[in-house]
Design an enzyme around this catalytic site. Sequence first.
Site, PDB file in Angstrom:
ATOM      1  N   THR A  35      38.895 -11.445  44.473  1.00  0.00           N
ATOM      2  CA  THR A  35      40.335 -11.298  44.255  1.00  0.00           C
ATOM      3  C   THR A  35      40.876 -12.670  43.873  1.00  0.00           C
ATOM      4  OG1 THR A  35      40.747 -11.595  46.629  1.00  0.00           O
ATOM      5  CG2 THR A  35      40.662  -9.334  45.820  1.00  0.00           C
ATOM      6  N   ALA A  36      41.774 -12.681  42.896  1.00  0.00           N
ATOM      7  CA  ALA A  36      42.292 -13.934  42.363  1.00  0.00           C
ATOM      8  C   ALA A  36      43.330 -14.538  43.324  1.00  0.00           C
ATOM      9  CB  ALA A  36      42.935 -13.680  41.003  1.00  0.00           C
ATOM     10  N   THR A  67      33.098  -8.277  35.333  1.00  0.00           N
ATOM     11  CA  THR A  67      34.063  -7.191  35.523  1.00  0.00           C
ATOM     12  C   THR A  67      34.347  -6.534  34.185  1.00  0.00           C
ATOM     13  OG1 THR A  67      35.004  -8.309  37.428  1.00  0.00           O
ATOM     14  CG2 THR A  67      36.378  -6.630  36.376  1.00  0.00           C
ATOM     15  N   LYS A 114      30.712  -4.866  37.408  1.00  0.00           N
ATOM     16  CA  LYS A 114      31.733  -4.378  38.341  1.00  0.00           C
ATOM     17  C   LYS A 114      32.796  -3.617  37.565  1.00  0.00           C
ATOM     18  CE  LYS A 114      35.336  -6.017  41.514  1.00  0.00           C
ATOM     19  NZ  LYS A 114      36.573  -5.871  40.772  1.00  0.00           N
ATOM     20  N   SER A 163      33.724   0.744  40.968  1.00  0.00           N
ATOM     21  CA  SER A 163      35.035   0.177  41.294  1.00  0.00           C
ATOM     22  C   SER A 163      36.050   0.621  40.256  1.00  0.00           C
ATOM     23  CB  SER A 163      34.941  -1.367  41.280  1.00  0.00           C
ATOM     24  OG  SER A 163      36.215  -1.966  41.391  1.00  0.00           O
ATOM     25  N   ASP A 202      33.501  -0.622  45.826  1.00  0.00           N
ATOM     26  CA  ASP A 202      34.703  -1.162  46.477  1.00  0.00           C
ATOM     27  C   ASP A 202      35.880  -0.247  46.198  1.00  0.00           C
ATOM     28  OD1 ASP A 202      36.086  -1.882  44.090  1.00  0.00           O
ATOM     29  OD2 ASP A 202      35.380  -3.946  44.174  1.00  0.00           O
ATOM     30  N   GLY A 203      36.950  -0.439  47.010  1.00  0.00           N
ATOM     31  CA  GLY A 203      38.155   0.368  46.860  1.00  0.00           C
ATOM     32  C   GLY A 203      38.423   1.211  48.089  1.00  0.00           C
ATOM     33  N   SER A 236      36.356 -14.965  42.604  1.00  0.00           N
ATOM     34  CA  SER A 236      37.034 -14.582  41.365  1.00  0.00           C
ATOM     35  C   SER A 236      37.030 -15.733  40.374  1.00  0.00           C
ATOM     36  CB  SER A 236      38.481 -14.186  41.667  1.00  0.00           C
ATOM     37  OG  SER A 236      39.223 -14.099  40.468  1.00  0.00           O
ATOM     38  N   HIS A 289      38.930  -1.221  40.346  1.00  0.00           N
ATOM     39  CA  HIS A 289      39.770  -2.418  40.469  1.00  0.00           C
ATOM     40  C   HIS A 289      40.858  -2.202  41.534  1.00  0.00           C
ATOM     41  CE1 HIS A 289      39.957  -6.124  37.849  1.00  0.00           C
ATOM     42  NE2 HIS A 289      40.970  -6.357  38.642  1.00  0.00           N
ATOM     43  N   GLN A 317      32.392 -14.102  39.804  1.00  0.00           N
ATOM     44  CA  GLN A 317      32.924 -13.005  38.977  1.00  0.00           C
ATOM     45  C   GLN A 317      33.475 -13.568  37.678  1.00  0.00           C
ATOM     46  OE1 GLN A 317      36.700 -12.394  38.771  1.00  0.00           O
ATOM     47  NE2 GLN A 317      36.141 -11.116  37.010  1.00  0.00           N
ATOM     48  N   TYR A 360      35.241 -12.677  33.808  1.00  0.00           N
ATOM     49  CA  TYR A 360      35.774 -11.840  32.728  1.00  0.00           C
ATOM     50  C   TYR A 360      35.275 -12.477  31.442  1.00  0.00           C
ATOM     51  CZ  TYR A 360      39.207  -9.852  36.022  1.00  0.00           C
ATOM     52  OH  TYR A 360      39.820  -9.209  37.069  1.00  0.00           O
ATOM     53  N   GLY A 420      38.551  -5.989  49.211  1.00  0.00           N
ATOM     54  CA  GLY A 420      39.434  -6.895  48.490  1.00  0.00           C
ATOM     55  C   GLY A 420      40.662  -7.265  49.295  1.00  0.00           C
ATOM     56  N   ARG A 421      41.624  -6.353  49.364  1.00  0.00           N
ATOM     57  CA  ARG A 421      42.899  -6.673  50.031  1.00  0.00           C
ATOM     58  C   ARG A 421      42.741  -7.086  51.497  1.00  0.00           C
ATOM     59  NH1 ARG A 421      43.702  -2.397  46.541  1.00  0.00           N
ATOM     60  NH2 ARG A 421      45.274  -2.726  44.910  1.00  0.00           N
TER      61      ARG A 421
HETATM   62  C1  FNR Z   1      41.728  -7.846  42.572  1.00  0.00           C
HETATM   63  N1  FNR Z   1      40.535  -7.449  41.962  1.00  0.00           N
HETATM   64  C2  FNR Z   1      39.890  -8.326  41.110  1.00  0.00           C
HETATM   65  N2  FNR Z   1      38.706  -7.973  40.544  1.00  0.00           N
HETATM   66  C3  FNR Z   1      38.041  -8.840  39.754  1.00  0.00           C
HETATM   67  O1  FNR Z   1      36.968  -8.506  39.261  1.00  0.00           O
HETATM   68  N3  FNR Z   1      38.556 -10.083  39.504  1.00  0.00           N
HETATM   69  C4  FNR Z   1      39.731 -10.507  40.015  1.00  0.00           C
HETATM   70  O2  FNR Z   1      40.162 -11.624  39.784  1.00  0.00           O
HETATM   71  C5  FNR Z   1      40.450  -9.600  40.836  1.00  0.00           C
HETATM   72  N4  FNR Z   1      41.649  -9.951  41.381  1.00  0.00           N
HETATM   73  C6  FNR Z   1      42.289  -9.113  42.264  1.00  0.00           C
HETATM   74  C7  FNR Z   1      43.454  -9.542  42.882  1.00  0.00           C
HETATM   75  C8  FNR Z   1      44.068  -8.723  43.840  1.00  0.00           C
HETATM   76  C9  FNR Z   1      45.306  -9.202  44.510  1.00  0.00           C
HETATM   77  C10 FNR Z   1      43.493  -7.462  44.168  1.00  0.00           C
HETATM   78  C11 FNR Z   1      44.120  -6.594  45.216  1.00  0.00           C
HETATM   79  C12 FNR Z   1      42.346  -7.044  43.538  1.00  0.00           C
HETATM   80  C13 FNR Z   1      39.878  -6.174  42.327  1.00  0.00           C
HETATM   81  C14 FNR Z   1      38.971  -6.353  43.534  1.00  0.00           C
HETATM   82  O3  FNR Z   1      37.810  -7.060  43.213  1.00  0.00           O
HETATM   83  C15 FNR Z   1      38.492  -5.007  44.106  1.00  0.00           C
HETATM   84  O4  FNR Z   1      37.964  -4.220  43.074  1.00  0.00           O
HETATM   85  C16 FNR Z   1      39.565  -4.226  44.842  1.00  0.00           C
HETATM   86  O5  FNR Z   1      40.479  -5.078  45.486  1.00  0.00           O
HETATM   87  C17 FNR Z   1      38.897  -3.320  45.876  1.00  0.00           C
HETATM   88  O6  FNR Z   1      39.808  -2.534  46.503  1.00  0.00           O
HETATM   89  P1  FNR Z   1      40.450  -2.831  47.959  1.00  0.00           P
HETATM   90  O7  FNR Z   1      39.342  -3.238  48.887  1.00  0.00           O
HETATM   91  O8  FNR Z   1      41.466  -3.905  47.741  1.00  0.00           O
HETATM   92  O9  FNR Z   1      41.039  -1.507  48.288  1.00  0.00           O
END
Ligand code: FNR
Length: 351
Positions: free
Chosen positions: A77-78, A156, A222, A244, A277-278, A105, A246, A128, A130, A300-301
Amino acid sequence: MPLSIREFEALARDRLPADVYDFVAGGAEDEVTLRANESAFGRLRLLPRVLRGPATRELGVSLLGMDATMPVLIAPTAFHRLAHPEGEKLTARAAAAAGAIMIVSMGSTVAIEDIADAGGQSLALWFQLYVQPDWAVTEALVRRAERAGCRALVVTVDLTVFGRRERDHRNGFHDLPEGLHCENLRGIAGERGVRQIESTPELSWEHIDRLRATTALPIVLKGLMHPLDAVMAVGHGVSGVIVSNHGGRQLDTAMATIDALPDVAEAVNGRIPVLLDGGVRRGTDVVKALALGASAVAVGRPVIWGLAVAGAAGVTQVLELLRDETDRALGLCGCACLHEVTRDLVQAAPC
Ligand code: FNR
């Protein structure tokens, strides 16, 4: 300390500025997928076995040749510095303390070298990525991750178009606040790249082949949901996939990940690890995902909630809650280790 991830979220909501809370908590458009990720776990029921009595459980897992003490990874997560001034450094310390794998991230607000330093030798970091519109930038990022000691590249693939997160539009939350930057892009991309995340809209299997030719790091994709894409992934020599959507932030009304998992796992048929994830918020969710074919899950969250509530100690507590809950659920299902979690332990709830 909070007793559950839900309590962590409630506390984090009180502490974070409202627009930051919304940025983290929110999803795309009507947030159907965001809600579905969690509620789909709730529609599944465990069907435990008894009289197999494991006195203790072994939660360790080996992924891509790396050992972790638990089947829960930190999803990328960023912008962790939105949640705590020290950001990803603290996340890394907590991951190291827990023996969990951390996926950093590309959009981290602390540079990958500093994250690696904070986590120390024992921490397995995956980077991770992009794929960038400019291949030279992509390659420079890969080299940077390699030099910093990252042990896998998580590409991703579900962000070729940005999902529309209406909470952010309503709040006018478009840019990183003053003083925060995507530090991994500093010195690599221009000013725009350091301020916001970019991803090539033309992403294709050719990019994946090119990445494989560029680096010896194992590549994990991902953001796959479709079993045919998972079969393609195996064919293109990737080392793992993460089912996933996202966290519901991209294509709204996409399937919940736990609903998509069984077909992906069946298509992959054990050839490479399948992660998910998710919506993972409880140890019982972890066990359900393992039963339906995942080798491990990522969160993530919850990690950001932990960081916002109590820094490194908060992230540690989030991971330890998940470990403890997974251990208890395994014990109550009669499983001594992750391999004993079989498909028959999960059923859809009767309507
Ligand atoms: C993300 N996610 C994400 N994924 C990724 O590949 N690169 C990134 O930079 C980010 N940034 C990001 C920021 C925030 C604030 C969130 C909430 C999510 C997606 C993340 O990797 C993941 O797929 C989800 O967050 C999984 O779901 P849960 O666990 O948050 O329900």
